[in-house]
Design a protein around this motif. Structure first.
Motif, PDB file in Angstrom:
ATOM      1  N   ASP A 299       0.891  -1.167   0.000  1.00 54.76           N
ATOM      2  CA  ASP A 299       0.000   0.000   0.000  1.00 54.76           C
ATOM      3  C   ASP A 299       0.927   1.214   0.000  1.00 54.76           C
ATOM      4  O   ASP A 299       1.558   1.498   1.021  1.00 54.76           O
ATOM      5  CB  ASP A 299      -0.871  -0.035   1.280  1.00 54.76           C
ATOM      6  N   PRO A 300       1.059   1.911  -1.140  1.00 53.26           N
ATOM      7  CA  PRO A 300       2.062   2.976  -1.230  1.00 53.26           C
ATOM      8  C   PRO A 300       1.596   4.266  -0.550  1.00 53.26           C
ATOM      9  O   PRO A 300       1.353   5.284  -1.198  1.00 53.26           O
ATOM     10  CB  PRO A 300       2.229   3.159  -2.745  1.00 53.26           C
ATOM     11  N   VAL A 301       1.501   4.199   0.782  1.00 58.80           N
ATOM     12  CA  VAL A 301       0.972   5.318   1.578  1.00 58.80           C
ATOM     13  C   VAL A 301       1.838   6.565   1.365  1.00 58.80           C
ATOM     14  O   VAL A 301       3.055   6.511   1.555  1.00 58.80           O
ATOM     15  CB  VAL A 301       0.989   4.933   3.077  1.00 58.80           C
ATOM     16  N   MET A 302       1.207   7.669   0.987  1.00 60.88           N
ATOM     17  CA  MET A 302       1.980   8.914   0.758  1.00 60.88           C
ATOM     18  C   MET A 302       1.491  10.071   1.613  1.00 60.88           C
ATOM     19  O   MET A 302       2.282  10.764   2.242  1.00 60.88           O
ATOM     20  CB  MET A 302       1.935   9.291  -0.724  1.00 60.88           C
ATOM     21  N   ILE A 303       0.172  10.272   1.621  1.00 60.10           N
ATOM     22  CA  ILE A 303      -0.384  11.437   2.340  1.00 60.10           C
ATOM     23  C   ILE A 303      -1.592  10.978   3.141  1.00 60.10           C
ATOM     24  O   ILE A 303      -2.414  10.201   2.642  1.00 60.10           O
ATOM     25  CB  ILE A 303      -0.804  12.532   1.330  1.00 60.10           C
ATOM     26  N   SER A 304      -1.724  11.461   4.384  1.00 58.93           N
ATOM     27  CA  SER A 304      -2.893  11.071   5.191  1.00 58.93           C
ATOM     28  C   SER A 304      -4.143  11.767   4.649  1.00 58.93           C
ATOM     29  O   SER A 304      -4.036  12.753   3.898  1.00 58.93           O
ATOM     30  CB  SER A 304      -2.686  11.477   6.653  1.00 58.93           C
ATOM     31  N   LYS A 305      -5.318  11.279   5.038  1.00 60.58           N
ATOM     32  CA  LYS A 305      -6.580  11.890   4.574  1.00 60.58           C
ATOM     33  C   LYS A 305      -6.611  13.376   4.907  1.00 60.58           C
ATOM     34  O   LYS A 305      -7.181  14.179   4.194  1.00 60.58           O
ATOM     35  CB  LYS A 305      -7.779  11.182   5.223  1.00 60.58           C
TER      36      LYS A 305
ATOM     37  N   ASN B 253      -4.141   4.654  -4.215  1.00 61.06           N
ATOM     38  CA  ASN B 253      -5.370   5.421  -4.439  1.00 61.06           C
ATOM     39  C   ASN B 253      -5.088   6.370  -5.613  1.00 61.06           C
ATOM     40  O   ASN B 253      -3.989   6.358  -6.174  1.00 61.06           O
ATOM     41  CB  ASN B 253      -5.831   6.140  -3.166  1.00 61.06           C
ATOM     42  N   ILE B 254      -6.055   7.178  -5.987  1.00 63.34           N
ATOM     43  CA  ILE B 254      -5.887   8.011  -7.188  1.00 63.34           C
ATOM     44  C   ILE B 254      -4.704   8.986  -7.050  1.00 63.34           C
ATOM     45  O   ILE B 254      -3.822   9.006  -7.928  1.00 63.34           O
ATOM     46  CB  ILE B 254      -7.195   8.776  -7.520  1.00 63.34           C
ATOM     47  N   PRO B 255      -4.614   9.779  -5.954  1.00 62.66           N
ATOM     48  CA  PRO B 255      -3.464  10.697  -5.858  1.00 62.66           C
ATOM     49  C   PRO B 255      -2.115   9.962  -5.862  1.00 62.66           C
ATOM     50  O   PRO B 255      -1.152  10.446  -6.458  1.00 62.66           O
ATOM     51  CB  PRO B 255      -3.686  11.409  -4.514  1.00 62.66           C
ATOM     52  N   GLU B 256      -2.054   8.788  -5.233  1.00 59.06           N
ATOM     53  CA  GLU B 256      -0.792   8.022  -5.232  1.00 59.06           C
ATOM     54  C   GLU B 256      -0.456   7.548  -6.651  1.00 59.06           C
ATOM     55  O   GLU B 256       0.705   7.618  -7.082  1.00 59.06           O
ATOM     56  CB  GLU B 256      -0.897   6.828  -4.285  1.00 59.06           C
ATOM     57  N   ALA B 257      -1.471   7.092  -7.381  1.00 59.81           N
ATOM     58  CA  ALA B 257      -1.240   6.643  -8.755  1.00 59.81           C
ATOM     59  C   ALA B 257      -0.817   7.824  -9.630  1.00 59.81           C
ATOM     60  O   ALA B 257       0.027   7.680 -10.523  1.00 59.81           O
ATOM     61  CB  ALA B 257      -2.501   5.983  -9.307  1.00 59.81           C
TER      62      ALA B 257
ATOM     63  N   THR C 194       0.902  10.402  -8.593  1.00 58.99           N
ATOM     64  CA  THR C 194       2.302  10.681  -8.242  1.00 58.99           C
ATOM     65  C   THR C 194       3.231   9.659  -8.892  1.00 58.99           C
ATOM     66  O   THR C 194       4.273  10.021  -9.440  1.00 58.99           O
ATOM     67  CB  THR C 194       2.474  10.622  -6.700  1.00 58.99           C
ATOM     68  N   ILE C 195       2.864   8.380  -8.843  1.00 60.47           N
ATOM     69  CA  ILE C 195       3.732   7.334  -9.401  1.00 60.47           C
ATOM     70  C   ILE C 195       3.882   7.491 -10.915  1.00 60.47           C
ATOM     71  O   ILE C 195       4.971   7.354 -11.463  1.00 60.47           O
ATOM     72  CB  ILE C 195       3.177   5.926  -9.041  1.00 60.47           C
ATOM     73  N   THR C 196       2.762   7.830 -11.590  1.00 62.55           N
ATOM     74  CA  THR C 196       2.809   7.894 -13.058  1.00 62.55           C
ATOM     75  C   THR C 196       3.133   9.290 -13.578  1.00 62.55           C
ATOM     76  O   THR C 196       3.517   9.439 -14.742  1.00 62.55           O
ATOM     77  CB  THR C 196       1.438   7.490 -13.673  1.00 62.55           C
ATOM     78  N   GLY C 197       2.945  10.320 -12.752  1.00 61.69           N
ATOM     79  CA  GLY C 197       3.151  11.701 -13.197  1.00 61.69           C
ATOM     80  C   GLY C 197       2.060  12.168 -14.147  1.00 61.69           C
ATOM     81  O   GLY C 197       2.253  13.105 -14.907  1.00 61.69           O
ATOM     82  N   ARG C 198       0.887  11.486 -14.109  1.00 59.22           N
ATOM     83  CA  ARG C 198      -0.213  11.864 -15.014  1.00 59.22           C
ATOM     84  C   ARG C 198      -1.503  12.064 -14.236  1.00 59.22           C
ATOM     85  O   ARG C 198      -1.757  11.329 -13.273  1.00 59.22           O
ATOM     86  CB  ARG C 198      -0.455  10.755 -16.049  1.00 59.22           C
ATOM     87  N   PRO C 199      -2.338  13.024 -14.658  1.00 59.27           N
ATOM     88  CA  PRO C 199      -3.621  13.208 -13.962  1.00 59.27           C
ATOM     89  C   PRO C 199      -4.583  12.053 -14.250  1.00 59.27           C
ATOM     90  O   PRO C 199      -4.550  11.474 -15.350  1.00 59.27           O
ATOM     91  CB  PRO C 199      -4.171  14.517 -14.542  1.00 59.27           C
ATOM     92  N   ILE C 200      -5.402  11.703 -13.267  1.00 60.99           N
ATOM     93  CA  ILE C 200      -6.405  10.641 -13.454  1.00 60.99           C
ATOM     94  C   ILE C 200      -7.774  11.236 -13.187  1.00 60.99           C
ATOM     95  O   ILE C 200      -8.102  11.594 -12.057  1.00 60.99           O
ATOM     96  CB  ILE C 200      -6.130   9.465 -12.499  1.00 60.99           C
ATOM     97  N   LEU C 201      -8.563  11.355 -14.253  1.00 57.70           N
ATOM     98  CA  LEU C 201      -9.858  12.016 -14.115  1.00 57.70           C
ATOM     99  C   LEU C 201     -11.030  11.082 -14.360  1.00 57.70           C
ATOM    100  O   LEU C 201     -12.150  11.369 -13.968  1.00 57.70           O
ATOM    101  CB  LEU C 201      -9.944  13.194 -15.109  1.00 57.70           C
ATOM    102  N   ASN C 202     -10.776   9.968 -15.051  1.00 55.94           N
ATOM    103  CA  ASN C 202     -11.868   9.059 -15.398  1.00 55.94           C
ATOM    104  C   ASN C 202     -11.345   7.621 -15.500  1.00 55.94           C
ATOM    105  O   ASN C 202     -10.158   7.370 -15.311  1.00 55.94           O
ATOM    106  CB  ASN C 202     -12.498   9.494 -16.730  1.00 55.94           C
TER     107      ASN C 202
ATOM    108  N   LEU D 226      -6.044  -0.333  -8.501  1.00 53.15           N
ATOM    109  CA  LEU D 226      -6.174   1.116  -8.397  1.00 53.15           C
ATOM    110  C   LEU D 226      -7.518   1.444  -7.761  1.00 53.15           C
ATOM    111  O   LEU D 226      -8.565   1.121  -8.307  1.00 53.15           O
ATOM    112  CB  LEU D 226      -6.033   1.722  -9.790  1.00 53.15           C
ATOM    113  N   LYS D 227      -7.457   2.068  -6.580  1.00 54.67           N
ATOM    114  CA  LYS D 227      -8.676   2.296  -5.782  1.00 54.67           C
ATOM    115  C   LYS D 227      -9.369   3.588  -6.199  1.00 54.67           C
ATOM    116  O   LYS D 227      -8.730   4.621  -6.325  1.00 54.67           O
ATOM    117  CB  LYS D 227      -8.305   2.396  -4.303  1.00 54.67           C
ATOM    118  N   GLY D 228     -10.672   3.469  -6.378  1.00 57.45           N
ATOM    119  CA  GLY D 228     -11.424   4.633  -6.842  1.00 57.45           C
ATOM    120  C   GLY D 228     -12.093   5.427  -5.742  1.00 57.45           C
ATOM    121  O   GLY D 228     -12.980   6.241  -6.016  1.00 57.45           O
TER     122      GLY D 228
END
Ligand SMILES: Nc1ncnc2c1ncn2[C@@H]1O[C@H](COP(=O)(O)OP(=O)(O)OP(=O)(O)O)[C@@H](O)[C@H]1O
Ligand SMILES: Cc1ncc(CO)c(N)n1
Length: 268
Positions: free
Chosen positions: A103-109, A137-141, A143-151, A172-174
Motif C-alpha cells: 500500500d504505497p501510503v503517501m499522504i494522510s486523509k 489510491n488516485i493521488p498516489e497513482a 504521483t507514481i505515473t506523473g499523469r492526472p487521473i480524471l476518469n 487502483l482504488k477509486g
C-alpha cells in the motif's frame, strides 16, 4: 493458523496503520504480527507529529520474525524515508518473501505527508518490483505515473504504467473519484472491476490500510488474487458501512468477525 505480517506505522487513534491492520487480521481469523516503521501522533482530526524508527531497528524487527516464524503473507504500509525503504527491500529479498501487498501510503486523509518527497522514488524503484499487488489510491497513482487521473480510461492507463514498474498486479482504488466506489485490478492481461455503492459517511479513516490488510489476510489463506480482492472489497465496504462515530473528525472503519462472515468468507 495462517500468519500475516504488517510493516507499517503506528496510528495512536487506532483507525489506520498497524492498529487497523491487526484488527483486520483478527477479524479474518489469521494470526497478526507487526514491524513498526514510524510512530505517529494522530487522531481523527489529523496528524500532529511523526517519529521515524531507526532503519537498523526496523531491519532487526523483520529478522526477528523471519528467523523464527513462517509468514504466509505480508503487507507494507507507511515507510517514511529512503533508508527505511532500502532496509525493507534488502531484508525481504534476503528472507525470500512471497505474497507482498504494497500500500504505497503517501499522504494522510488530512493532508499530512507520510512519505518524504525524496523517498517516493525509492519506493517506486525498490518496493514496487517486489509487490505481488500494489494498491494505490488516485493521488498516489498520479504521483507514481506523473499523469492526472480524471476518469476510468485514465485509471486503466495508469494501471498499465504502474504494472510496467514491476509489481505482479495493480489494484487502483477509486475511493477518491466521484460516484460508485470502483476499484480496478490489472494483472497484465485482464482488467477486473470491483464496484460498491458510494457510502455517505465522513468516517473513512484507514480505509486503504484496512483494504490492503484484508487482501494480505486473504492471500495468506491461499485465495487466488481476483477472489481475494473481491472478498476484501466486500469486507472494506461493510467496514465503512459500520464505521464508527468516534472523535471529532474522520472516524474509523469497524472490524468484527460478523463483517467477515457477512461478506461470505466464513468457510475460508
Ligand atoms: N465513501 C465510500 N464508499 C464506499 N467505498 C469507499 C468509500 N471511500 C472509499 N471506499 C473504498 O475503500 C477502499 C479504500 O479506498 P481509498 O481510495 O479510500 O483508499 P486510501 O485513500 O488509500 O485510504 P487511506 O486514507 O486510508 O490512505 C476502496 O475499495 C474504495 O473504493
Ligand atoms: C500510520 C498511518 N498509516 C497510514 C495512514 C493512511 O491512512 C495513516 N493515516 N497513518
Amino acid at each position: 493458523m495462517k500468519k500475516v505480517l504488517t510493516i507499517a506505522g503506528s496510528d495512536t487513534c487506532g483507525g489506520a496503520g498497524i492498529q487497523a491492520d491487526l484488527k483486520t487480521f483478527a477479524a479474518h481469523g489469521v494470526y497478526g504480527m507487526s514491524v513498526i516503521t514510524a510512530v505517529t501522533a494522530q487522531n481523527t482530526q489529523g496528524v500532529i507529529a511523526v517519529q521515524d524508527i531507526k532503519p537498523e531497528i526496523i531491519g532487526k524487527q523483520i529478522d526477528a520474525i523471519f528467523e523464527d516464524i513462517e509468514v504466509d503473507a505480508l503487507k507494507i504500509g507507511m515507510v517514511s524515508v529512503s533508508e527505511t525503504i532500502e532496509t525493507i527491500r534488502d531484508r525481504l529479498i534476503e528472507h525470500n518473501v512471497k505474497r507482498i501487498v504494497l500500500d504505497p501510503v503517501m499522504i494522510s486523509k488530512s493532508g499530512y505527508p507520510l512519505l518524504k518527497e525524496d523517498a517516493r522514488k525509492a519506493l517506486i524503484t525498490n518496493l514496487l518490483p517486489l509487490a505481488t499487488i500494489v494498491t494505490p489510491n488516485i493521488p498516489e497513482a498520479e504521483t507514481i505515473t506523473g499523469r492526472p487521473i480524471l476518469n476510468l480510461r485514465d485509471v486503466k492507463e495508469a494501471a498499465k504504467i504502474i504494472l510496467s514498474l514491476g509489481p505482479a498486479c495493480v489494484l487502483l482504488k477509486g475511493g477518491h473519484l466521484e460516484g460508485t466506489a470502483t476499484d480496478i485490478l490489472f494483472d497484465g492481461k485482464v482488467f477486473s472491476e470491483f464496484k460498491a455503492p458510494r457510502l455517505n459517511t465522513k468516517n473513512t479513516h484507514g480505509t486503504g490500510c484496512t483494504l490492503s490488510a484484508s487482501i494480505a489476510a486473504n492471500l495468506a489463506k491461499d485465495m487466488e488474487m481476483t477472489r481475494a480482492v473481491e472478498a476484501s472489497k466486500k469486507y472494506i465496504t461493510m467496514a465503512i458501512e459500520h464505521s464508527l462515530e468516534i472523535g471529532k473528525g474522520v472516524g474509523p472503519t469497524h472490524h468484527f468477525y460478523e463483517i467477515y462472515k457477512k461478506a461470505g468468507m466464513m468457510d475460508e
